[in-house]
Design an enzyme around this catalytic site. Structure first.
Site, PDB file in Angstrom:
ATOM      1  N   VAL A  77       0.305  -0.957  -0.221  1.00  0.00           N
ATOM      2  CA  VAL A  77      -0.068   0.336  -0.040  1.00  0.00           C
ATOM      3  C   VAL A  77       0.389   1.185  -0.120  1.00  0.00           C
ATOM      4  O   VAL A  77       0.661   2.231  -1.401  1.00  0.00           O
ATOM      5  CB  VAL A  77      -0.690   0.002   1.224  1.00  0.00           C
ATOM      6  CG1 VAL A  77      -1.596   1.473   1.357  1.00  0.00           C
ATOM      7  CG2 VAL A  77      -2.354  -1.002   1.251  1.00  0.00           C
ATOM      8  N   VAL A  78       2.248   1.573   0.739  1.00  0.00           N
ATOM      9  CA  VAL A  78       2.565   2.506   1.047  1.00  0.00           C
ATOM     10  C   VAL A  78       3.391   2.939  -0.391  1.00  0.00           C
ATOM     11  O   VAL A  78       3.420   4.106  -0.498  1.00  0.00           O
ATOM     12  CB  VAL A  78       4.007   1.905   2.313  1.00  0.00           C
ATOM     13  CG1 VAL A  78       4.900   3.129   2.016  1.00  0.00           C
ATOM     14  CG2 VAL A  78       2.284   2.306   3.469  1.00  0.00           C
ATOM     15  N   ASP A 135      -8.472 -16.449   9.653  1.00  0.00           N
ATOM     16  CA  ASP A 135     -10.060 -18.108   9.697  1.00  0.00           C
ATOM     17  C   ASP A 135     -10.565 -17.705   7.720  1.00  0.00           C
ATOM     18  O   ASP A 135     -10.889 -18.073   7.988  1.00  0.00           O
ATOM     19  CB  ASP A 135     -11.070 -16.741  10.250  1.00  0.00           C
ATOM     20  CG  ASP A 135     -10.809 -16.777  12.129  1.00  0.00           C
ATOM     21  OD1 ASP A 135     -10.129 -17.706  11.366  1.00  0.00           O
ATOM     22  OD2 ASP A 135     -11.901 -16.747  12.108  1.00  0.00           O
ATOM     23  N   ARG A 192      -2.257 -43.764  20.595  1.00  0.00           N
ATOM     24  CA  ARG A 192      -2.849 -42.703  21.315  1.00  0.00           C
ATOM     25  C   ARG A 192      -4.409 -42.347  20.753  1.00  0.00           C
ATOM     26  O   ARG A 192      -3.466 -41.447  19.584  1.00  0.00           O
ATOM     27  CB  ARG A 192      -2.420 -42.223  22.047  1.00  0.00           C
ATOM     28  CG  ARG A 192      -1.975 -42.606  23.770  1.00  0.00           C
ATOM     29  CD  ARG A 192      -0.950 -41.059  24.066  1.00  0.00           C
ATOM     30  NE  ARG A 192      -0.568 -41.752  25.721  1.00  0.00           N
ATOM     31  CZ  ARG A 192       0.672 -40.788  26.128  1.00  0.00           C
ATOM     32  NH1 ARG A 192       1.260 -39.697  25.603  1.00  0.00           N
ATOM     33  NH2 ARG A 192       0.971 -41.291  27.442  1.00  0.00           N
ATOM     34  N   GLU A 198     -12.075 -24.045  17.750  1.00  0.00           N
ATOM     35  CA  GLU A 198     -12.426 -23.704  18.627  1.00  0.00           C
ATOM     36  C   GLU A 198     -13.590 -23.453  19.270  1.00  0.00           C
ATOM     37  O   GLU A 198     -14.291 -23.561  19.775  1.00  0.00           O
ATOM     38  CB  GLU A 198     -11.891 -22.664  19.071  1.00  0.00           C
ATOM     39  CG  GLU A 198     -11.374 -21.417  18.757  1.00  0.00           C
ATOM     40  CD  GLU A 198     -11.370 -20.042  18.910  1.00  0.00           C
ATOM     41  OE1 GLU A 198     -10.689 -19.299  18.140  1.00  0.00           O
ATOM     42  OE2 GLU A 198     -10.673 -19.383  19.789  1.00  0.00           O
TER      43      GLU A 198
HETATM   44  O1  F6P Z   1      -8.064 -13.561  14.526  1.00  0.00           O
HETATM   45  C1  F6P Z   1      -9.028 -14.888  14.065  1.00  0.00           C
HETATM   46  C2  F6P Z   1      -9.035 -15.203  15.246  1.00  0.00           C
HETATM   47  O2  F6P Z   1      -7.669 -15.615  15.177  1.00  0.00           O
HETATM   48  C3  F6P Z   1      -9.577 -16.405  15.201  1.00  0.00           C
HETATM   49  O3  F6P Z   1      -9.311 -17.346  14.379  1.00  0.00           O
HETATM   50  C4  F6P Z   1     -10.340 -16.388  16.965  1.00  0.00           C
HETATM   51  O4  F6P Z   1     -11.055 -16.810  17.996  1.00  0.00           O
HETATM   52  C5  F6P Z   1      -9.893 -15.033  17.158  1.00  0.00           C
HETATM   53  O5  F6P Z   1      -9.244 -14.611  16.007  1.00  0.00           O
HETATM   54  C6  F6P Z   1      -9.360 -14.944  18.513  1.00  0.00           C
HETATM   55  O6  F6P Z   1      -9.353 -13.905  19.001  1.00  0.00           O
HETATM   56  P1  F6P Z   1      -8.014 -13.128  20.404  1.00  0.00           P
HETATM   57  O7  F6P Z   1      -6.556 -13.217  20.108  1.00  0.00           O
HETATM   58  O8  F6P Z   1      -9.028 -11.285  20.050  1.00  0.00           O
HETATM   59  O9  F6P Z   1      -9.027 -13.836  21.186  1.00  0.00           O
END
Ligand code: F6P
Length: 321
Positions: A25-26, A130, A165, A225
């Protein structure tokens, strides 16, 4: 009105390749005779006027670095009328007539809402591990995060096989199973648990027990997660099957590290494309990759839910177990 001075900021969770995007960008802006203001800590820096003029040299030596030299925060204040108004005042006061926002879904939501109220030209560069931006194939950083998680899974495979395991490995993705699916497939994992699909826990345990009877004694199950906690799932599997199970949470190591060639390449292309868009008078759009070409997508579309081919990927993972 001719564009003279633009701002660039990174916001939300950092992603490897953000620095390469800032560099692009810069340099392309300066090469087009624009002034570039770096905003520190994303929208927070807009609200609190944390700015610095950037030039060619400010972005030297960062192409290979993870994280972001501009820093980043999640900024709830930018979701308020007052926060947005202060951000607009900063732009006016500093004669900034265009913004480039480097971030993920939440960051683009903020950019779209801000544009609809204040009409400051704005282009988004998708960067998030993500891969959660609709209408484009890949976000900057997702490929790096997958490779980082994959290297960890390969290591876990060694001990899982040797000690016969079951491992439950938790990867990032609060709302998206993207990383989990890609890592489970490419790591040769036996199953995957994601937010997009309801878990049939009994079927998973049956698979593990039946596999065990056939001599398949080591398993790796990847869990996003947002779909559950690795330690709770491991505990429940042991309770139901009496098989020894270990939990591993990969966590934030997935967010750091040297960007892969793909993440850098994408960042450099999209960084330049974003500046070109502003120069052409485009606004309220994201730049992105689609079928090997750089395209633009309206931010209103980019922020809608990106559908993953969950069935295909889950079937493929099971078919190859
Ligand atoms: O940036 C996306 C992400 O890494 C997600 O995969 C994850 O759920 C979230 O950010 C975690 O966010 P933080 O670092 O703010 O806990």
């Amino acid at each position: 009105m001719a564009l003279k001075r633009i701002a660039v900021l990174t916001t939300g969770g950092d992603a490897p390749g953000m620095n390469a995007a800032i560099r692009a960008v810069v340099r392309s802006a300066v090469n087009n005779k624009l002034e570039v203001v770096g905003v520190f800590r994303g929208y927070w820096g807009l609200i609190n006027e944390e700015l610095k003029l950037l030039d060619h040299r400010s972005v030297s030596g960062i192409i290979n670095q993870g994280g972001t030299i501009l820093k980043t925060v999640r900024c709830p204040e930018f979701q308020t009328e007052q926060g947005q108004k202060r951000a607009f005042q900063t732009l006016k006061k500093n004669s900034i007539d265009g913004i480039i926002v480097i971030g993920g879904n939440g960051s683009f939501r903020g950019a779209h809402e801000f544009y609809s109220k204040y009409k400051v030209p704005c282009i988004g560069i998708p960067a998030s591990i993500d891969n959660d931006i609709n209408g484009i194939e890949a976000t900057i950083g997702a490929d790096t995060a997958i490779n980082t998680a994959l290297a960890a899974i390969d290591n876990i495979r060694d001990t899982a096989t040797s000690m016969e395991r079951i491992f439950i490995v938790e990867v990032m993705g609060r709302d998206s199973g993207y990383i989990a699916l890609r890592v489970a497939l490419t790591g040769g994992c036996e199953d995957v648990i994601i937010p997009e699909r309801k878990l049939d826990f009994e079927a998973l345990c049956d698979d593990i027990v039946n596999g065990n009877m056939r001599g398949k004694v080591s398993w790796i199950v990847v869990v996003a997660e947002g779909a559950g906690s690795a330690s709770e799932i491991a505990k429940k599997i042991t309770e139901l099957t009496s098989l020894e199970t270990r939990a591993v949470v990969l966590g934030h190591i997935q967010r750091g590290g040297r960007p892969t060639a793909f993440s850098r390449d994408l960042a450099l292309n999209l960084g330049k494309a974003a500046v070109d868009c502003l120069l052409k008078g485009e606004t309220d759009k994201a730049v992105g990759l689609n079928n090997g070409k750089i395209i633009t997508v309206d931010l209103s579309v980019a922020i809608t839910k990106k559908e993953l081919d969950v069935d295909h990927l889950c079937d493929l993972i099971k078919a190859l177990t």
